[in-house]
Design a protein around this motif. Structure first.
Motif, PDB file in Angstrom:
ATOM      1  N   TYR A 145       0.839  -1.197   0.000  1.00 31.49           N
ATOM      2  CA  TYR A 145       0.000   0.000   0.000  1.00 31.49           C
ATOM      3  C   TYR A 145       0.875   1.249   0.000  1.00 31.49           C
ATOM      4  O   TYR A 145       1.885   1.315   0.728  1.00 31.49           O
ATOM      5  CB  TYR A 145      -0.894   0.039   1.231  1.00 31.49           C
ATOM      6  CG  TYR A 145      -2.032  -0.953   1.231  1.00 31.49           C
ATOM      7  CD1 TYR A 145      -3.055  -0.859   0.291  1.00 31.49           C
ATOM      8  CD2 TYR A 145      -2.104  -1.959   2.186  1.00 31.49           C
ATOM      9  CE1 TYR A 145      -4.111  -1.760   0.300  1.00 31.49           C
ATOM     10  CE2 TYR A 145      -3.156  -2.858   2.207  1.00 31.49           C
ATOM     11  CZ  TYR A 145      -4.160  -2.749   1.251  1.00 31.49           C
ATOM     12  OH  TYR A 145      -5.202  -3.638   1.264  1.00 31.49           O
ATOM     13  N   VAL A 146       0.494   2.247  -0.790  1.00 35.83           N
ATOM     14  CA  VAL A 146       1.209   3.524  -0.830  1.00 35.83           C
ATOM     15  C   VAL A 146       0.236   4.629  -0.444  1.00 35.83           C
ATOM     16  O   VAL A 146      -0.811   4.801  -1.085  1.00 35.83           O
ATOM     17  CB  VAL A 146       1.799   3.793  -2.230  1.00 35.83           C
ATOM     18  CG1 VAL A 146       2.465   5.171  -2.262  1.00 35.83           C
ATOM     19  CG2 VAL A 146       2.798   2.710  -2.599  1.00 35.83           C
ATOM     20  N   THR A 147       0.559   5.373   0.590  1.00 38.29           N
ATOM     21  CA  THR A 147      -0.304   6.450   1.063  1.00 38.29           C
ATOM     22  C   THR A 147      -0.044   7.732   0.273  1.00 38.29           C
ATOM     23  O   THR A 147       1.018   7.917  -0.333  1.00 38.29           O
ATOM     24  CB  THR A 147      -0.101   6.707   2.566  1.00 38.29           C
ATOM     25  OG1 THR A 147       1.262   7.081   2.794  1.00 38.29           O
ATOM     26  CG2 THR A 147      -0.429   5.465   3.378  1.00 38.29           C
ATOM     27  N   TYR A 148      -1.019   8.641   0.313  1.00 39.06           N
ATOM     28  CA  TYR A 148      -0.897   9.944  -0.350  1.00 39.06           C
ATOM     29  C   TYR A 148      -1.877  10.905   0.311  1.00 39.06           C
ATOM     30  O   TYR A 148      -2.916  10.509   0.842  1.00 39.06           O
ATOM     31  CB  TYR A 148      -1.193   9.840  -1.853  1.00 39.06           C
ATOM     32  CG  TYR A 148      -2.549   9.264  -2.176  1.00 39.06           C
ATOM     33  CD1 TYR A 148      -3.647  10.075  -2.453  1.00 39.06           C
ATOM     34  CD2 TYR A 148      -2.754   7.882  -2.184  1.00 39.06           C
ATOM     35  CE1 TYR A 148      -4.896   9.536  -2.732  1.00 39.06           C
ATOM     36  CE2 TYR A 148      -3.990   7.336  -2.463  1.00 39.06           C
ATOM     37  CZ  TYR A 148      -5.064   8.169  -2.737  1.00 39.06           C
ATOM     38  OH  TYR A 148      -6.291   7.626  -3.001  1.00 39.06           O
ATOM     39  N   THR A 149      -1.525  12.172   0.302  1.00 40.11           N
ATOM     40  CA  THR A 149      -2.423  13.211   0.792  1.00 40.11           C
ATOM     41  C   THR A 149      -2.290  14.412  -0.135  1.00 40.11           C
ATOM     42  O   THR A 149      -1.188  14.939  -0.330  1.00 40.11           O
ATOM     43  CB  THR A 149      -2.144  13.575   2.262  1.00 40.11           C
ATOM     44  OG1 THR A 149      -2.940  14.714   2.637  1.00 40.11           O
ATOM     45  CG2 THR A 149      -0.685  13.841   2.539  1.00 40.11           C
ATOM     46  N   THR A 150      -3.402  14.824  -0.772  1.00 41.01           N
ATOM     47  CA  THR A 150      -3.416  15.860  -1.796  1.00 41.01           C
ATOM     48  C   THR A 150      -4.497  16.890  -1.456  1.00 41.01           C
ATOM     49  O   THR A 150      -5.267  16.696  -0.513  1.00 41.01           O
ATOM     50  CB  THR A 150      -3.682  15.249  -3.178  1.00 41.01           C
ATOM     51  OG1 THR A 150      -5.083  14.920  -3.283  1.00 41.01           O
ATOM     52  CG2 THR A 150      -2.851  13.998  -3.416  1.00 41.01           C
ATOM     53  N   PRO A 151      -4.594  17.997  -2.211  1.00 42.41           N
ATOM     54  CA  PRO A 151      -5.565  19.025  -1.858  1.00 42.41           C
ATOM     55  C   PRO A 151      -7.003  18.543  -1.741  1.00 42.41           C
ATOM     56  O   PRO A 151      -7.761  19.045  -0.897  1.00 42.41           O
ATOM     57  CB  PRO A 151      -5.419  20.047  -2.982  1.00 42.41           C
ATOM     58  CG  PRO A 151      -3.988  19.936  -3.388  1.00 42.41           C
ATOM     59  CD  PRO A 151      -3.679  18.474  -3.289  1.00 42.41           C
ATOM     60  N   PHE A 152      -7.415  17.561  -2.562  1.00 44.26           N
ATOM     61  CA  PHE A 152      -8.815  17.175  -2.589  1.00 44.26           C
ATOM     62  C   PHE A 152      -9.080  15.725  -2.202  1.00 44.26           C
ATOM     63  O   PHE A 152     -10.245  15.370  -1.999  1.00 44.26           O
ATOM     64  CB  PHE A 152      -9.402  17.439  -3.984  1.00 44.26           C
ATOM     65  CG  PHE A 152      -9.305  18.874  -4.417  1.00 44.26           C
ATOM     66  CD1 PHE A 152      -9.929  19.881  -3.711  1.00 44.26           C
ATOM     67  CD2 PHE A 152      -8.574  19.210  -5.540  1.00 44.26           C
ATOM     68  CE1 PHE A 152      -9.837  21.199  -4.111  1.00 44.26           C
ATOM     69  CE2 PHE A 152      -8.474  20.534  -5.950  1.00 44.26           C
ATOM     70  CZ  PHE A 152      -9.113  21.539  -5.230  1.00 44.26           C
ATOM     71  N   LEU A 153      -8.070  14.890  -2.128  1.00 44.67           N
ATOM     72  CA  LEU A 153      -8.319  13.483  -1.826  1.00 44.67           C
ATOM     73  C   LEU A 153      -7.057  12.808  -1.318  1.00 44.67           C
ATOM     74  O   LEU A 153      -5.940  13.265  -1.555  1.00 44.67           O
ATOM     75  CB  LEU A 153      -8.867  12.749  -3.059  1.00 44.67           C
ATOM     76  CG  LEU A 153      -8.376  13.135  -4.454  1.00 44.67           C
ATOM     77  CD1 LEU A 153      -7.002  12.593  -4.739  1.00 44.67           C
ATOM     78  CD2 LEU A 153      -9.357  12.672  -5.509  1.00 44.67           C
ATOM     79  N   GLY A 154      -7.266  11.717  -0.566  1.00 48.60           N
ATOM     80  CA  GLY A 154      -6.114  11.012  -0.031  1.00 48.60           C
ATOM     81  C   GLY A 154      -6.482   9.678   0.584  1.00 48.60           C
ATOM     82  O   GLY A 154      -7.618   9.455   1.013  1.00 48.60           O
ATOM     83  N   MET A 155      -5.517   8.772   0.612  1.00 48.85           N
ATOM     84  CA  MET A 155      -5.520   7.587   1.462  1.00 48.85           C
ATOM     85  C   MET A 155      -4.227   7.723   2.262  1.00 48.85           C
ATOM     86  O   MET A 155      -3.156   7.308   1.860  1.00 48.85           O
ATOM     87  CB  MET A 155      -5.545   6.306   0.632  1.00 48.85           C
ATOM     88  CG  MET A 155      -5.850   5.025   1.452  1.00 48.85           C
ATOM     89  SD  MET A 155      -4.442   4.350   2.361  1.00 48.85           S
ATOM     90  CE  MET A 155      -3.473   3.649   1.027  1.00 48.85           C
ATOM     91  N   HIS A 156      -4.351   8.396   3.410  1.00 51.61           N
ATOM     92  CA  HIS A 156      -3.193   8.975   4.064  1.00 51.61           C
ATOM     93  C   HIS A 156      -2.675   8.173   5.246  1.00 51.61           C
ATOM     94  O   HIS A 156      -1.660   8.548   5.843  1.00 51.61           O
ATOM     95  CB  HIS A 156      -3.521  10.402   4.526  1.00 51.61           C
ATOM     96  CG  HIS A 156      -4.721  10.495   5.414  1.00 51.61           C
ATOM     97  ND1 HIS A 156      -6.000  10.286   4.940  1.00 51.61           N
ATOM     98  CD2 HIS A 156      -4.848  10.765   6.732  1.00 51.61           C
ATOM     99  CE1 HIS A 156      -6.858  10.431   5.935  1.00 51.61           C
ATOM    100  NE2 HIS A 156      -6.188  10.717   7.028  1.00 51.61           N
ATOM    101  N   GLN A 157      -3.334   7.082   5.592  1.00 51.07           N
ATOM    102  CA  GLN A 157      -2.863   6.297   6.729  1.00 51.07           C
ATOM    103  C   GLN A 157      -3.140   4.824   6.512  1.00 51.07           C
ATOM    104  O   GLN A 157      -4.249   4.438   6.132  1.00 51.07           O
ATOM    105  CB  GLN A 157      -3.530   6.759   8.024  1.00 51.07           C
ATOM    106  CG  GLN A 157      -2.975   6.080   9.277  1.00 51.07           C
ATOM    107  CD  GLN A 157      -3.591   6.635  10.558  1.00 51.07           C
ATOM    108  OE1 GLN A 157      -4.731   7.069  10.562  1.00 51.07           O
ATOM    109  NE2 GLN A 157      -2.824   6.623  11.630  1.00 51.07           N
ATOM    110  N   VAL A 158      -2.118   4.004   6.766  1.00 48.00           N
ATOM    111  CA  VAL A 158      -2.255   2.561   6.815  1.00 48.00           C
ATOM    112  C   VAL A 158      -1.604   2.093   8.117  1.00 48.00           C
ATOM    113  O   VAL A 158      -0.418   2.337   8.345  1.00 48.00           O
ATOM    114  CB  VAL A 158      -1.584   1.862   5.613  1.00 48.00           C
ATOM    115  CG1 VAL A 158      -1.697   0.346   5.753  1.00 48.00           C
ATOM    116  CG2 VAL A 158      -2.207   2.322   4.303  1.00 48.00           C
ATOM    117  N   ILE A 159      -2.383   1.461   8.972  1.00 52.47           N
ATOM    118  CA  ILE A 159      -1.867   0.887  10.210  1.00 52.47           C
ATOM    119  C   ILE A 159      -1.813  -0.625  10.016  1.00 52.47           C
ATOM    120  O   ILE A 159      -2.834  -1.255   9.726  1.00 52.47           O
ATOM    121  CB  ILE A 159      -2.748   1.250  11.415  1.00 52.47           C
ATOM    122  CG1 ILE A 159      -2.805   2.773  11.582  1.00 52.47           C
ATOM    123  CG2 ILE A 159      -2.215   0.599  12.694  1.00 52.47           C
ATOM    124  CD1 ILE A 159      -3.732   3.234  12.694  1.00 52.47           C
TER     125      ILE A 159
END
Length: 369
Positions: free
Chosen positions: A277-291
């Motif tokens: 899994y690769v996280t990302y955080t952008t101005p309008f959308l994101g999958m920003h956390q994987v625990i």
């Protein structure tokens, strides 16, 4: 003649003058009144400002006791909440944020504090508040920064009154709350609607059922965002489910239908690169956390995602319902409905009065387990 009123600030109108009056509420100025900030005196013989005196950071925060609801802001309008910041030992689901517009009895915002800021898995330990896990959010309306500095820039107009509260539902643990609520006193355009945010959580989702992000919205408005936390209870890929928007009388079939969970949040192909899994955080959308599971007591894979409909708000004139499927794979290959731990926050603007929210979950139903 100047006709700009300071509403909906952006880089394009930042140079324009307006008659709006800037105000800010914090523990150092709890009423936001002009010229009333930093007036607290050092309390007690051990106060850090005991030698410096008034004006030297004498009341930077408040303590919210177990079972207490603190009124953070009570503002007479018309005006606009422009931004909010929170910090301290409060970044857990034991602290419930509520916002009431124009003296309504029911809140228009009701949400655990971290979930409102796209942080559903904020596992803060009161005895070690700087310990992880931590996930930054770098989006346009919401920013989460080290160490758990919660910021939002949603435009929140009101006409008569705004009341913001924070409830501590812990039976034993007080919380230190550092906060700043920035607003302007100004006229509000007739067409401006009221900001709403509603939290939901199901754990586990019953087999074969869809997850409801929000329903029962009545009135005219537009949907502007979704935050989701997803704790995985089944093996394999889990995000084939479609999000659906039922608009203005839609019954069995929606007007807007997505193609998959990671697709809705702006990703593709399971968010996988080289099998990870690769996280990302952008101005309008994101999958920003994987625990990830730790092989001992933390047994679940958990994901946090957000999608802001700022450039593409979803308009409704009468009603709105939003659902998403939990869908993975089984042998065959065939789809398999998931039974996951799913939570969400729905964000929208609408006219008042709004339909009452469902009963808010009990503390045990909020707990991350």
């Amino acid at each position: 003649m100047n006709t700009f009123n300071g509403f909906n600030m952006s880089l394009g109108n930042l140079s324009l003058l307006a008659d709006a009056e800037s105000r800010s509420i914090s523990a150092e100025n709890p009423t936001g009144e002009k010229g009333k900030g930093g007036m607290a005196l050092p309390e007690g013989p051990n106060h850090p400002a005991r030698e410096l005196g008034q004006g030297w950071k004498c009341r930077p925060c408040i303590k919210i006791q177990p079972g207490e609801t603190a009124t953070l802001a009570s503002i007479d309008g018309p005006g606009i909440i422009q931004s909010m910041w929170f910090g301290g030992i409060i970044v857990s689901r034991d602290f419930i944020l509520r916002i009431y517009w124009d003296n309504q009895d029911e809140p228009s915002v009701e949400c655990p504090l971290p979930d409102f800021f796209a942080s559903p898995w904020a596992l803060q330990q009161p005895e070690q508040p700087k310990k992880g896990p931590f996930a930054p959010v770098n989006s346009l309306p919401v920013s989460v920064n080290p160490s758990r500095g919660l910021n939002c820039f949603w435009v929140m107009p009101f006409r008569r009154h705004c009341r913001i509260t924070l409830e501590n539902v812990s039976p034993t643990q007080p919380g230190l709350c550092f906060y700043q609520i920035n607003y302007s006193l100004q006229e509000v355009p007739e067409e401006a609607a009221y900001f709403h945010a509603q939290f939901r959580r199901v754990n586990p989702l019953p087999y074969g059922e869809v997850y409801t992000i929000v329903d029962g919205i009545k009135g005219k408005g537009h949907y502007v965002g979704t935050v989701m936390g997803w704790g995985i209870n089944n093996n394999g890929w889990w995000g084939e489910g479609e999000i659906k928007f039922y608009i203005d009388g839609d019954t069995d079939f929606p007007t807007i239908c997505g193609t998959g969970t990671e697709d809705y949040f702006g990703g593709a192909f399971d968010w996988l690169v080289d099998g990870q899994y690769v996280t990302y955080t952008t101005p309008f959308l994101g999958m920003h956390q994987v625990i990830k599971p730790d092989g001992v007591f933390n047994s679940q894979h958990r994901h946090a995602m957000y999608r802001w409909h700022i450039m593409d708000p979803i308009r409704f004139k009468e009603d709105l319902r939003v659902t998403i499927q939990a869908l993975g794979w089984r042998s065959g290959p065939r789809y398999m409905p998931g039974t996951h731990d799913i939570c969400s926050v729905a964000y929208w603007y609408q006219t008042l009065p709004a339909a009452p929210f469902p009963e808010f979950p009990h503390r045990d139903q909020l707990e991350i387990i």
